[in-house]
Motif scaffolding. Structure first.
Motif, PDB file in Angstrom:
ATOM      1  N   ASN A 182      27.881  34.675   9.223  1.00  0.00           N
ATOM      2  CA  ASN A 182      27.993  35.772  10.182  1.00  0.00           C
ATOM      3  C   ASN A 182      29.280  36.558   9.924  1.00  0.00           C
ATOM      4  O   ASN A 182      29.245  37.710   9.541  1.00  0.00           O
ATOM      5  CB  ASN A 182      28.004  35.238  11.620  1.00  0.00           C
TER       6      ASN A 182
ATOM      7  N   VAL B  44      21.511  42.429  20.707  1.00  0.00           N
ATOM      8  CA  VAL B  44      21.741  41.263  19.847  1.00  0.00           C
ATOM      9  C   VAL B  44      22.355  41.729  18.520  1.00  0.00           C
ATOM     10  O   VAL B  44      21.857  42.665  17.895  1.00  0.00           O
ATOM     11  CB  VAL B  44      20.396  40.540  19.568  1.00  0.00           C
ATOM     12  N   CYS B  45      23.427  41.089  18.124  1.00  0.00           N
ATOM     13  CA  CYS B  45      24.102  41.476  16.878  1.00  0.00           C
ATOM     14  C   CYS B  45      23.390  40.787  15.708  1.00  0.00           C
ATOM     15  O   CYS B  45      23.849  39.766  15.200  1.00  0.00           O
ATOM     16  CB  CYS B  45      25.574  41.097  16.936  1.00  0.00           C
ATOM     17  N   ASP B  46      22.263  41.363  15.307  1.00  0.00           N
ATOM     18  CA  ASP B  46      21.422  40.730  14.272  1.00  0.00           C
ATOM     19  C   ASP B  46      21.671  41.321  12.886  1.00  0.00           C
ATOM     20  O   ASP B  46      20.943  41.028  11.946  1.00  0.00           O
ATOM     21  CB  ASP B  46      19.946  40.832  14.646  1.00  0.00           C
ATOM     22  N   ARG B  47      22.698  42.153  12.775  1.00  0.00           N
ATOM     23  CA  ARG B  47      23.071  42.758  11.481  1.00  0.00           C
ATOM     24  C   ARG B  47      24.528  43.189  11.607  1.00  0.00           C
ATOM     25  O   ARG B  47      25.058  43.273  12.711  1.00  0.00           O
ATOM     26  CB  ARG B  47      22.171  43.960  11.201  1.00  0.00           C
ATOM     27  N   ALA B  48      25.183  43.467  10.489  1.00  0.00           N
ATOM     28  CA  ALA B  48      26.556  43.973  10.542  1.00  0.00           C
ATOM     29  C   ALA B  48      26.546  45.380  11.143  1.00  0.00           C
ATOM     30  O   ALA B  48      25.745  46.220  10.739  1.00  0.00           O
ATOM     31  CB  ALA B  48      27.156  43.989   9.142  1.00  0.00           C
TER      32      ALA B  48
ATOM     33  N   GLN C 143      33.505  46.380  10.032  1.00  0.00           N
ATOM     34  CA  GLN C 143      32.214  46.022  10.614  1.00  0.00           C
ATOM     35  C   GLN C 143      32.385  44.919  11.653  1.00  0.00           C
ATOM     36  O   GLN C 143      33.306  44.101  11.571  1.00  0.00           O
ATOM     37  CB  GLN C 143      31.242  45.565   9.530  1.00  0.00           C
TER      38      GLN C 143
ATOM     39  N   THR D 192      30.490  41.657  13.251  1.00  0.00           N
ATOM     40  CA  THR D 192      29.488  40.729  12.728  1.00  0.00           C
ATOM     41  C   THR D 192      29.004  39.723  13.782  1.00  0.00           C
ATOM     42  O   THR D 192      28.023  39.018  13.547  1.00  0.00           O
ATOM     43  CB  THR D 192      30.065  39.975  11.516  1.00  0.00           C
TER      44      THR D 192
END
Lengths: 368, 368
Positions: free
Chosen positions: A248, A303-307, A319, A321
């Protein structure tokens, strides 16, 4: 919308899966090809309970890489820029593991069982393959294997009470990041004062899958009046506390210096570390981007599902994360990697989520 | 009950995730730290459609390990017991990868791009770490990296029609396990006749994430009248066809001989393979257990989320590691590993599922 997870043997069950299911697990992630629970009641309910009581966590996915033999210590030092010469049996050490370029391969906790025997309790990458290949190609006298060891964590402010009831007073006299051997049903188990939360607690290295459910039941029986519950590493609490997550918050593209792990790098003295030369260079120049606590303004983030890109005007300066809404701090807490031009505390940035831009601010400290 | 999957950056999205979501993906698995769709309509609806029409699959999780440099060929041969001397540029080969004991580390398809450049299209283990460590420790002149390459598969009986429309007639003249370079929007992409189904088709190695969604849309536009749909490796079809899955049907504890992969092992001539000595021994003695097709009687089996023991009376003689109800064959199809005492066709056994015992029978052939 949260998707479903299709189960298969490849996503390994654990010695505690039966207990986890009976406790009503709602969601998993996959970690080291193994099931890791992520939600029981709800992420927020689990969070409040973790901070007030005590939880038992199935963290079997923290698999062990065992090194055993006359060259075990030499191989350990090959893997990490942390100087291990002073490491004592009974000690746990957080050891960044790097490749020949100084890129992070894993950020495990190592346990020194004896002079010629170590366990590396790994984050989410197949470090076993890296270690086995090096041991073989360098013809080191060491056996490298994944033993039948599955950690069970006891975390939360009441963890001492619970562990004392099951393992005795000596276990709770352990200092932070020390371990000892304690009896359970006639077996000596490694019990360490450690764990992936800021609430304190222990990790029990359950050696032998058959012991899993008996220990699980023993902990729940002993802790009934403590309101002990099944839990798991909590996505809010760990971000508040600034606990990094490999894959992550950092990857092979980052050095330990970028991750703020310079205090675990002794590049002058860690002679024998494969990535030492590359990191010596980095340590002289310093990193030009680094992990920072980030506050994200406004309502609950998705939801932080990507940078998520961090922007200063049109400029891409880093970024985010990991991110979560924190009920206790009444804001969105996040972990990011920020370029040095914008990493000072109180720098105001914008963060690009999948649901649009949000104002964000670099923080001085994590929320601890 | 199927659990939920908690998303995070660590479970990498792909260049096609946007398309996969718009197509209504219902469930995922995690493969090489990446999202792999498992269900769109339902596993059975997807299965029927795959066998009748054409599907586009996001198999980005088949990550590439790229070897580039004068020692690339030497390193390739170090990794596998398959003799690679006759491998030609433009050829794909299924290459079991083994450790120094002959244990399976991965079962990828390798592509020879040129004399000094290979891609290894990997199954679910961090083979990159193994290859990087060997290259470094043996001081080979080769660069080892994970490039920005994400395979997109086109599978099903109408795959030729669809691929011809997008890549031209030359692409469909490819023979099985051959690849060529074909243009898409000014970029040369590797297109191979290959894929993880028995229905025929292609894999397009999309180099450059930005090309992902344009290619996705181009395929769906070109194939509208073919009833092209988003799909994924199908858990019924691949078991019927006997396509093995690393982590499910075999692990590091198995040799290629146990997996029935002896035709891909040239232990006499694969000089330079790290595991050759160990496998030479195995090849002389023969394995004492091996992969077999297994039929499981009775109604639909539960989800095969763990190894199921195979029993002959009280004796434990093997295990089933993948199983599914097959609508077309009107039975439960399965893949198991069976001891030689009980591996002959028509041997009757019992299989122990999480929902109880079932009669099972060793088959002569898979359902193809």
């Amino acid at each position: 919308m949260t998707p479903l997870l299709s189960l298969a043997r490849r996503l390994r069950r654990t010695p505690f899966s039966e207990g986890v299911e009976a406790a009503g697990v709602r969601a998993y992630t996959v970690y080291n090809h193994m099931l890791l629970p992520t939600v029981f009641e709800s992420v927020e309910e689990d969070y409040h309970h973790l901070k007030q009581k005590v939880q038992v966590w199935d963290v079997s996915c923290e698999r062990q890489v065992e090194l055993r033999g006359p060259d075990a210590g030499k191989l350990m030092q090959l893997l990490t820029p942390r100087d291990l010469r002073g490491m004592l049996p009974g000690q746990c050490l957080y050891v960044p593991m790097v490749d020949e370029t100084g890129g992070m391969l894993n950020d495990p906790v190592a346990l020194k069982l004896s002079e010629d025997r170590f366990w590396i309790s790994i984050a989410d990458s197949d470090l076993l393959l890296w270690v086995k290949a090096l041991a073989n190609a360098r013809q080191l006298e060491v056996l490298v294997e994944e033993p039948d060891v599955s950690p069970l964590a006891v975390q939360g402010p009441l963890a001492d009470d619970l562990v004392e009831r099951v393992f005795g007073a000596d276990a709770v006299s352990l200092r932070f990041f020390r371990f000892g051997f304690f009896q359970f049903q006639g077996h000596d188990l490694v019990v360490a004062r450690s764990g992936y939360s800021r609430q304190g607690g222990f990790e029990i290295y359950v050696e032998g899958s058959d012991l899993g459910m008996p220990l699980w039941h023993a902990l729940f029986e002993a802790g009934a009046d403590l309101d002990v519950r099944a839990g798991c590493p909590n996505g809010i609490e760990r971000v508040e506390g600034g606990l990094l997550s490999y894959g992550n918050d950092m990857t092979r593209w980052n050095t330990p210096f970028e991750c703020g792990l310079e205090r675990f790098c002794n590049v002058q003295t860690a002679i024998g570390c494969l990535g030492r030369d590359a990191l010596l260079r980095v340590s002289m120049d310093g990193p030009n981007r680094q992990i920072r606590p980030i506050e994200i303004e406004g309502e609950r983030v998705p939801v932080c599902d990507r940078a998520w890109r961090l922007l200063a005007g049109d400029e891409h300066v880093g970024q985010v994360t990991s991110a979560a809404w924190s009920p206790d701090f009444d804001t969105n807490v996040a972990i990011g990697m920020v370029r040095m031009t914008h990493w000072d505390p109180d720098t105001e940035l914008m963060v690009e989520t999948q649901e649009g831009l949000r104002p964000a601010r670099v923080q001085e400290n994590f929320w601890i």
